[in-house]
Structure formats: structure tokens, C-alpha cells
Design a protein around this motif. Structure first.
Motif, short mmCIF file in Angstrom:
data_model
loop_
_atom_site.label_atom_id
_atom_site.label_comp_id
_atom_site.label_asym_id
_atom_site.label_seq_id
_atom_site.Cartn_x
_atom_site.Cartn_y
_atom_site.Cartn_z
N LEU A 6 0.81 -1.22 0.00
CA LEU A 6 0.00 0.00 0.00
C LEU A 6 0.85 1.27 0.00
O LEU A 6 0.40 2.32 -0.48
N ASN A 7 2.08 1.18 0.50
CA ASN A 7 2.92 2.37 0.65
C ASN A 7 3.96 2.49 -0.45
O ASN A 7 4.93 3.25 -0.32
N THR A 8 3.77 1.79 -1.52
CA THR A 8 4.71 1.88 -2.64
C THR A 8 3.94 2.31 -3.89
O THR A 8 2.92 1.72 -4.25
N ASN A 9 4.44 3.37 -4.55
CA ASN A 9 3.76 3.85 -5.76
C ASN A 9 4.21 3.07 -6.98
O ASN A 9 5.03 2.14 -6.89
N THR A 10 3.70 3.45 -8.13
CA THR A 10 3.98 2.70 -9.35
C THR A 10 5.45 2.76 -9.77
O THR A 10 5.93 1.89 -10.49
N SER A 11 6.16 3.79 -9.29
CA SER A 11 7.58 3.89 -9.63
C SER A 11 8.47 3.21 -8.60
O SER A 11 9.70 3.27 -8.69
N GLY A 12 7.86 2.55 -7.63
CA GLY A 12 8.62 1.81 -6.63
C GLY A 12 9.09 2.63 -5.45
O GLY A 12 9.86 2.12 -4.62
N LYS A 13 8.66 3.88 -5.33
CA LYS A 13 9.07 4.74 -4.23
C LYS A 13 8.01 4.71 -3.11
O LYS A 13 6.84 4.45 -3.37
N LYS A 14 8.48 5.04 -1.91
CA LYS A 14 7.58 5.06 -0.76
C LYS A 14 6.69 6.30 -0.82
O LYS A 14 7.15 7.41 -1.13
N ILE A 15 5.42 6.11 -0.50
CA ILE A 15 4.45 7.21 -0.51
C ILE A 15 4.56 8.01 0.77
O ILE A 15 4.56 9.24 0.75
N ALA A 16 4.64 7.33 1.92
CA ALA A 16 4.63 8.01 3.22
C ALA A 16 5.76 7.51 4.10
O ALA A 16 6.16 6.34 4.03
N ARG A 17 6.27 8.42 4.92
CA ARG A 17 7.14 8.00 6.02
C ARG A 17 6.23 7.46 7.13
O ARG A 17 5.20 8.08 7.43
N ILE A 18 6.62 6.36 7.73
CA ILE A 18 5.82 5.81 8.83
C ILE A 18 6.68 5.77 10.08
O ILE A 18 7.66 5.03 10.16
N HIS A 19 6.31 6.60 11.05
CA HIS A 19 7.00 6.64 12.33
C HIS A 19 6.11 6.00 13.39
O HIS A 19 4.89 5.89 13.22
N ALA A 20 6.72 5.60 14.49
CA ALA A 20 5.94 4.99 15.58
C ALA A 20 6.53 5.40 16.92
O ALA A 20 7.75 5.52 17.07
N ILE A 21 5.65 5.60 17.87
CA ILE A 21 6.05 5.93 19.24
C ILE A 21 5.38 4.92 20.17
O ILE A 21 4.15 4.81 20.21
N GLY A 22 6.20 4.17 20.88
CA GLY A 22 5.68 3.15 21.80
C GLY A 22 5.57 3.69 23.22
O GLY A 22 6.46 4.40 23.70
N PHE A 23 4.49 3.35 23.90
CA PHE A 23 4.24 3.83 25.26
C PHE A 23 4.20 2.66 26.23
O PHE A 23 3.82 1.55 25.88
N ARG A 24 4.57 2.95 27.45
CA ARG A 24 4.39 2.01 28.56
C ARG A 24 4.32 2.80 29.84
O ARG A 24 4.85 3.91 29.95
#
Length: 319
Positions: free
Chosen positions: A270-288
Motif C-alpha cells: 500500500l505504501n509503494t507507488n507505481t515507480s517503486g518509491k515510498k508514498i509516506a514515512r511511517i513513524h511509531a512511538i511506543g508507550f508504557r
């Protein structure tokens, strides 16, 4: 001239009378003796007493045998209880050894976690960087804030709600570290929108909108299945095809989904366009929660999102 005496007859009539009387007397005595009452010391009385004594003795012997059987049973139970007590004592000693070993292991894990927390703290100090960074800094975990559009995907489960002030404060912090964006959106990990009426649209970026977003988040009662996958996929399907500069920030504390490989493959597709590049940066922050070691679900979230971020030009950090 001498008188002649008549001869003496021994068995004369008088003699026979005496003998007959004596014999009759003996017969009478015998008859009286047989027809008289049996005395306390007669032979029949002695036989009856002996019979009663034998019966009583037999009953006493039976009682003794019964008591002996009960005593043997009690002794067997006592021996079994003593054996069980010895067995329980051995098990208790074994458990004490296991507990001591577990305590040592826990201390080692605590020391390791402390070291990891120090490392994470150092990385978090450099986690936000302003500018156009083509690749994330894998050494310090820097998060570039060069995207024009930002989507926050927030786990709204009960465990996150228990530290909700920390979560909303972190969202506000990340948003404020973007000096200016063309639009932003807030979704739950299930893909539900904070503002239902803005589904598929962008929230305008201004101070009033940012403040209202944080205020509404404070009382958000969104549903959650403790898996960010649905939210990520919804965001990429809805906004990915029409957005050139997009960043996703995933906030969560656990992961209850399925296979990592299947999830990573779907997100990559889902995050790869037709030219093979990433559409979005995906960051994550974990909590505890504070002073609580990472649980199994938290480790699963960290494992998944670290790899998602690595493959999608993003960064995973822990709070």
C-alpha cells in the motif's frame, strides 16, 4: 436241772424292720436330694457361668481385633501424612530455589532494561529534527519533519487510556515540532476518525485547529483492538494515492494482530507507488507505564513497528 435256752436268730423280724426303715430313710433322702432346688454351687450353675464367661471373652477378643484393625489403619494414614509432609517439604525447597533463580533473572533483566532505557533516552533527545532528510538517521533515530501532510494513528485501548494525558501531550509535541503543514488528520488504530465529518479530508493547519484537536482528544472514546494495522492501511488507502508528501505517526503500546510477515507485506504494497518509491514515512512511538517493564504485547508492538519504520523511511522511539 439246767434250763435250756432257745437259739438266737440274727435275722429276726425286728432286725428286718430296722433294716427296712433304714433303707427307706436312705431312699427318701435320695428322692429329696434330686427334687430339691439347685444351689449356687451346683454343676449346672458352674457350666452356665463358664458359658457366659466364654461368650464375654469372645466378644472382648472381637472388640480387640476391631480396635487393632483401626489402629493399623490410623498408623497407615499417619505414615502417609508423614510421607506427604516430607514430599511437600521437598517441593517447597525446590520452589524456593526456583524463586531465587527467578529473582536473579529478574534482576538481570531489570539491569538490561535500565541500560536500554538510557539508550532510548539518548536517542529521544535527538528524535525530532527539522529539515529535508532523504533518509532517517539510523544512529540516533532522528525523525524528519519535512512532510506537508501528517496523520496521527492513535491506539485508544484501555491500557493507553490509563496514560492518556501522556499520549495527548506527545501528539501535541509532535504536531508542534512541525512548523507548518498543509493538512493533518487524527485516526484511531481501527481507522476511525476523531472528527467523523472530516473522513477522507484534511484538517486545516492553524493554531485554533491544533488546540481544538488536542482538547477533543482529551475526551475521545474511540474503539480499539490494540492493533495499528487497520489504521495504517486505512490511511494509506484513503490519502496515499493523492498525497505527495505524507507522514504517518503511530502511537500505541501493544499489538494483538497476526503474522508480522503478512502485515509488513500489506503495508509495503500500500505504501509503494507505481515507480517503486515510498508514498509516506511511517513513524511509531511506543508507550508504557512508568516503572513497568515491557510486557509481551508491548514487545510485539515494538518489534512490528521498528521493522515498519525501518522499511518505510521512519523511526521508532519509546516513551
Amino acid at each position: 436241772m439246767k434250763k435250756s435256752r432257745s437259739p438266737v436268730e440274727v435275722f429276726s423280724l425286728s432286725f428286718l424292720d430296722v433294716i427296712s426303715c433304714a433303707f427307706g430313710a436312705v431312699v427318701m433322702l435320695i428322692l429329696l436330694a434330686k427334687n430339691g432346688e439347685v444351689g449356687d454351687y451346683s454343676q449346672e450353675a458352674n457350666v452356665a457361668d463358664i458359658s457366659e464367661t466364654i461368650l464375654a471373652l469372645s466378644e472382648a477378643q472381637t472388640t480387640v481385633e476391631t480396635l487393632e484393625a483401626e489402629l493399623r489403619a490410623q498408623a497407615a494414614r499417619l505414615q502417609g501424612a508423614q510421607h506427604d509432609g516430607a514430599s511437600n517439604s521437598t517441593e517447597a525447597q525446590q520452589l524456593e530455589v526456583k524463586v531465587a533463580r527467578a529473582q536473579r533473572d529478574l534482576q538481570e533483566l531489570t539491569d538490561q532494561a535500565s541500560g536500554l532505557e538510557d539508550t532510548l533516552a539518548q536517542r529521544q533527545q535527538a528524535a525530532i529534527s527539522v529539515g529535508d532528510a532523504p533518509k532517517r538517521d539510523t544512529e540516533v533515530g532522528g525523525i524528519p519533519v519535512d512532510s506537508d501532510y501528517v496523520i496521527f494513528i492513535v491506539d485508544t485501548s484501555g491500557s493507553m487510556k490509563s496514560m492518556w494525558n501522556k499520549v495527548t501531550s506527545s501528539v501535541n509535541e509532535v504536531l508542534n515540532n512541525h512548523p507548518e503543514v498543509k493538512g493533518f488528520q487524527v485516526m484511531s488504530d481501527n481507522g476511525d476518525y476523531l472528527f467523523a465529518g472530516s473522513a477522507g479530508k484534511w484538517r486545516a493547519d492553524n493554531t485554533a485547529q491544533r488546540n481544538m484537536t488536542i482538547r477533543i482528544m482529551q475526551s475521545w472514546r474511540g474503539s480499539s483492538n490494540s492493533s495499528p494495522v487497520e489504521g495504517i492501511e486505512t490511511a494509506l488507502r484513503t490519502y496515499g494515492p493523492s498525497t505527495n508528501s505524507l507522514a504517518l505517526y503511530v502511537f500505541g503500546d501493544d499489538y494483538s494482530g497476526g503474522s508480522y510477515d503478512v502485515t509488513l507485506a500489506n503495508i509495503n504494497r500500500l505504501n509503494t507507488n507505481t515507480s517503486g518509491k515510498k508514498i509516506a514515512r511511517i513513524h511509531a512511538i511506543g508507550f508504557r507505564k512508568a516503572k513497568r517493564s515491557l510486557g509481551r504485547d508491548s514487545l510485539q508492538f515494538a518489534t512490528l513497528m521498528t521493522e515498519v519504520a525501518r522499511r518505510n523511511n521512519g523511526t521508532f522511539i519509546s516513551k
